[in-house]
Each structure stands twice: as C-alpha cells, then as structure tokens.
Design an enzyme around this catalytic site. Structure first.
Site, PDB file in Angstrom:
ATOM      1  N   GLU A 178       1.279  -1.436  -0.003  1.00  0.00           N
ATOM      2  CA  GLU A 178       0.213  -0.242  -0.157  1.00  0.00           C
ATOM      3  C   GLU A 178       1.004   1.324  -0.177  1.00  0.00           C
ATOM      4  OE1 GLU A 178      -3.990  -0.773   2.424  1.00  0.00           O
ATOM      5  OE2 GLU A 178      -2.615  -1.095   3.662  1.00  0.00           O
TER       6      GLU A 178
ATOM      7  N   CYS B 113       1.176  -1.183  16.206  1.00  0.00           N
ATOM      8  CA  CYS B 113       1.027  -0.867  14.721  1.00  0.00           C
ATOM      9  C   CYS B 113       0.276  -1.851  13.928  1.00  0.00           C
ATOM     10  CB  CYS B 113       2.638  -1.226  14.476  1.00  0.00           C
ATOM     11  SG  CYS B 113       2.524  -0.357  11.983  1.00  0.00           S
TER      12      CYS B 113
ATOM     13  N   GLY C 230       6.558  -1.356   6.934  1.00  0.00           N
ATOM     14  CA  GLY C 230       7.718  -2.128   6.633  1.00  0.00           C
ATOM     15  C   GLY C 230       8.729  -0.910   7.802  1.00  0.00           C
ATOM     16  N   GLU C 231       9.953  -1.353   8.043  1.00  0.00           N
ATOM     17  CA  GLU C 231      11.089  -0.653   8.439  1.00  0.00           C
ATOM     18  C   GLU C 231      12.208  -0.316   6.823  1.00  0.00           C
ATOM     19  OE1 GLU C 231      11.873   0.667  11.418  1.00  0.00           O
ATOM     20  OE2 GLU C 231      14.096   0.926  10.503  1.00  0.00           O
TER      21      GLU C 231
ATOM     22  N   HIS D 140       7.759   7.088  20.864  1.00  0.00           N
ATOM     23  CA  HIS D 140       6.905   6.452  21.453  1.00  0.00           C
ATOM     24  C   HIS D 140       7.214   6.204  22.783  1.00  0.00           C
ATOM     25  CE1 HIS D 140       5.489   6.642  16.869  1.00  0.00           C
ATOM     26  NE2 HIS D 140       5.995   5.859  16.520  1.00  0.00           N
TER      27      HIS D 140
HETATM   28  N1  SAH Z   1       9.244   1.255  10.412  1.00  0.00           N
HETATM   29  C1  SAH Z   1       8.899   2.454  10.349  1.00  0.00           C
HETATM   30  C2  SAH Z   1       8.318   3.250   9.296  1.00  0.00           C
HETATM   31  C3  SAH Z   1       6.869   2.736   9.354  1.00  0.00           C
HETATM   32  S1  SAH Z   1       6.576   4.394  10.113  1.00  0.00           S
HETATM   33  C4  SAH Z   1       8.471   3.316  11.703  1.00  0.00           C
HETATM   34  O1  SAH Z   1       8.489   2.706  12.298  1.00  0.00           O
HETATM   35  O2  SAH Z   1       9.559   4.523  11.744  1.00  0.00           O
HETATM   36  C5  SAH Z   1       4.644   4.271  10.197  1.00  0.00           C
HETATM   37  C6  SAH Z   1       4.547   5.784  11.525  1.00  0.00           C
HETATM   38  O3  SAH Z   1       3.357   5.248  11.557  1.00  0.00           O
HETATM   39  C7  SAH Z   1       5.387   5.004  13.035  1.00  0.00           C
HETATM   40  O4  SAH Z   1       5.557   6.791  13.092  1.00  0.00           O
HETATM   41  C8  SAH Z   1       4.776   4.657  13.417  1.00  0.00           C
HETATM   42  O5  SAH Z   1       4.957   4.206  14.783  1.00  0.00           O
HETATM   43  C9  SAH Z   1       3.410   5.022  13.139  1.00  0.00           C
HETATM   44  N2  SAH Z   1       2.419   4.327  13.817  1.00  0.00           N
HETATM   45  C10 SAH Z   1       2.333   3.133  14.276  1.00  0.00           C
HETATM   46  N3  SAH Z   1       0.903   2.328  13.983  1.00  0.00           N
HETATM   47  C11 SAH Z   1       0.523   3.604  14.702  1.00  0.00           C
HETATM   48  C12 SAH Z   1      -0.563   4.087  15.312  1.00  0.00           C
HETATM   49  N4  SAH Z   1      -2.054   3.439  15.458  1.00  0.00           N
HETATM   50  N5  SAH Z   1      -0.802   5.176  15.440  1.00  0.00           N
HETATM   51  C13 SAH Z   1      -0.618   6.124  15.092  1.00  0.00           C
HETATM   52  N6  SAH Z   1       0.112   6.585  14.389  1.00  0.00           N
HETATM   53  C14 SAH Z   1       0.832   4.815  14.175  1.00  0.00           C
END
Ligand code: SAH
Length: 365
Positions: free
Chosen positions: A96, A131, A171-172, A228
């Site tokens: 996506e 997530c 993804g990371e 976070h």
């Molecule tokens: N893996 C990388 C790239 C993904 S980014 C990273 O962790 O940064 C995705 C973003 O959305 C990150 O900041 C992640 O922490 C945030 N995210 C994940 N789940 C979420 C949720 N339920 N609500 C809001 N933000 C979220």
C-alpha cells in the site's frame, strides 16, 4: 502453461547502471542518457516510443528489461482527498501507498502539494505493539523498482509531481537499507524522479547501526524517529526493537546523524492512553528533544482493528503538547488524514486474504 522468466525492471537502475549496461552492449554513454530520459522525464510506457533509439536497440531493451508499471489493484478515496493505492507485486503480494494532498496557499494562488507515504517492505518484522503493519509478520523486502514504482504510479494518477516523500508506509525502511539507499538515489537524481533530498524523510523504529550507515550517505535527507516512549521502561513495553537498541544506543546514533546532516530530526510520538501519555513522559521527552534539537510530532493513536489501545482525550493531548512547548520544544499535534479509509499511520497492513478476493474478481471478469 509455460511462463517466461521475469525480466529485471528498468526502474530499478541508476544512470551509472545504464551507462555500464550500454558500455557492455556496444552502446555509448549518450544512449544510456537517452534511455533514462525516456523512462523518467518523458515517462513512456513502451520501448517503441523511444524514437531516437534504433529499432535494434529498442528490441534488445524489450527483451532484456521490463518497463511495466506496478498494477494498481485498488484505489481508495477518502473524504479528505487522501488516496490509498493497493499495488500487486510480481509475486502476487500486495503493498500500500498513501497519497495525501495538502492545499497550499501562496501569494497569488493556491495549489495542491502532494505528500506520498511509501512502503519499504511487505509486512514488518519489528512487532510494535500498536501498529497494524506488524500484525501478520514480515514477508519480504521491496525491490528498488517496487519503491520507485509506487511513486511513478502516484504521479501518473495525480498528473503532477510528488513534493514530499515519507517512508512511513508498511515496513522498516532501515531493515532494507541497501535497496533504500539505491531508491533514494533514483528518487533524488535530476535524471530520475527529481525529488529534493530535503523533501524525503526516512522514518525508523530505531535501528541504530543503520542510522549511522545512512548518515554517511551524502544526501541531505531527513530522519524521523518513531520514539513513542521517552524512557526505556515505556519504550520496552511497546517496541521490542528497544531491547536491541535501547535509548542510549539510539541517541548515540542520532549524534552521528547530526554530525552529517543539517536538517532537524523529528521525533514521532503516538499518544496512547495510559501507556505513554503521562505528563512525566512529556517532561523527559522535552529534555531528549532539546538535547538533540529535535522537533516533536505528536500523533493521537489511530484505531487498529484487533488492538486494544485508545487515544487519550483531546484535553490530555493538548496538555502533553503544552509541556513540550513550555520547555521550548518545537512540537505539533498532528490531525490525521485518511483515517476513514484505514490509510492513516499504523493502519497499513498486509492484505493477502482480501487479495485473493480481488484477484479472483479481476480474473473472473
Ligand atoms: N517502521 C518505520 C516506518 C513506518 S512509519 C517506523 O517505525 O518509523 C509508520 C508511522 O506510523 C510510525 O511513526 C509509527 O510508529 C506510526 N504508527 C504506527 N501505528 C500507529 C497507530 N496505530 N496510530 C498512529 N500512528 C501509528
């Protein structure tokens, strides 16, 4: 049924790769530049359209490389003009991409500026507890052309260029570092997608050694850290990656980053009720942000089906923000777009089961 072998994609190659290919095939550097111009500047969809190349060369290219776009299986629109693309990859996996349009006013007019949120992997191995992307685990890395393909498709759909690109999809990105760096090169290059380095943000859950490697890549890209949690105690509860790279190790890597890059780092901080939204966390976060001269982007938690977490009340969100501001930190409280189509942060997830349905409905036409 006999299937022909998959050709490598023309969109996974840098200009240097094309020059090397040309050299090995009795062609000049000038030819390589022409090919790249057809691909990225003129965006042709077939080799035959490359009219300043000989017929023989066009035939050779067609036999050697694929010029295919990523097929869009579904395009979802949101009430707020956010669009979510679902792409089918060559192996049937789905990925996506989210396009967010911001209406920008400037002297004498206004325009839509596009921010594209791209995925770097199918699934994710990092298992952050809040997530959606990690729920079904990790499947595979995206290839360079699959990253570029997301941007190409979004620009073609929008009829305009992407202004900002964020690696905040599934993804990371730093776990796919070699391909990420090559994709960044193609995205940034004037001969390629021509997106300014300062307009590209790589977001990571905190892979310290990879942050240090990316810091050495001579491109002024931006870095966002999915923090976070302001303490190891809180972060350990929600982000398993923190056990491997606890905050002191992560911040050491951020120092290296700052030695090489001019742009401020962004700390992303999802506010989750009762987990990390205590004002004592805000105080510590403020200290950490100030030490790194980082900006803080607060994101009220977005609902993920199957997960129990909640976003705090708006009063609590504002109180958290106020602590940061009072400490002199540049901080924003993000109002999400795309929530109604599950395109907001953390809502992108593997779509395999639904894919079966989509693919069979396409086939059954
Ligand atoms: N893996 C990388 C790239 C993904 S980014 C990273 O962790 O940064 C995705 C973003 O959305 C990150 O900041 C992640 O922490 C945030 N995210 C994940 N789940 C979420 C949720 N339920 N609500 C809001 N933000 C979220």
């Amino acid at each position: 049924m006999e299937t022909s072998p998959r050709l490598p994609s023309a969109f996974g190659m840098t200009l240097d790769d094309w020059i090397a290919w040309a050299g090995a095939n009795g062609q000049t550097t000038f030819r390589a530049k022409q090919i790249v111009q057809w691909l990225f500047e003129k965006r042709v969809k077939s080799w035959d359209e490359m009219t300043n190349l000989s017929q023989a060369l066009r035939e050779q290219l067609a036999k050697t490389f694929s010029i295919e776009r990523l097929p869009v299986v579904r395009l979802t629109g949101s009430q707020d003009t956010t669009r979510k693309f679902l792409f089918r990859l060559h192996d049937g996996r789905l990925v996506e991409t989210v396009k967010i349009s911001a209406n920008v006013h400037f002297d004498g007019g206004q325009s839509d500026r596009i921010t594209l949120c791209v995925s770097s992997q199918v699934g994710c191995a990092y298992d952050c507890k809040f997530c959606a992307s990690g729920l079904a685990g990790f499947t595979r890395n995206l290839e360079v052309e699959e990253i570029i393909g997301q941007v190409l498709a979004a620009e073609e759909e929008a009829g305009e260029s992407v202004c900002n690109l964020v690696f905040m999809g599934m993804g990371e990105p730093l776990a796919n570092l070699t391909r990420l760096i090559k994709a960044l090169e193609i995205l940034n290059a004037p001969w390629g997608m021509n997106i300014g380095a300062r307009h590209m943000t790589v977001s990571t859950s905190g892979l310290a050694p990879q942050i240090e490697k990316l810091a050495l890549v001579p491109m002024q890209i931006r870095l966002a850290i999915s923090l976070h949690g302001a303490t190891d105690e809180v972060r350990n509860k929600i982000m398993p990656v923190n056990k491997k790279y606890p905050l002191p190790r992560l911040f050491e890597a951020l120092e290296t980053w700052r030695d090489h890059k001019k742009q401020k780092i962004t700390f992303e901080y999802i506010l989750i009720e009762g987990v990390n939204d205590h004002l004592a966390q805000a105080e510590i976060l403020a200290k950490r942000a100030r030490a790194m001269e980082a900006k803080v982007n607060l994101i009220p938690y977005n609902t993920v089906e199957g997960l129990e977490w909640k976003r705090p009340s708006e009063v609590q969100q504002e109180a958290f923000l106020a602590v940061l501001k009072k400490a002199g930190v540049t901080a924003t409280l993000r109002r999400e777009k795309g929530h109604d189509i599950d395109a907001a942060c953390g809502q992108l997830r593997l779509q395999e089961e639904t894919a079966e349905g989509i693919i069979s409905s396409v086939k059954g036409r």
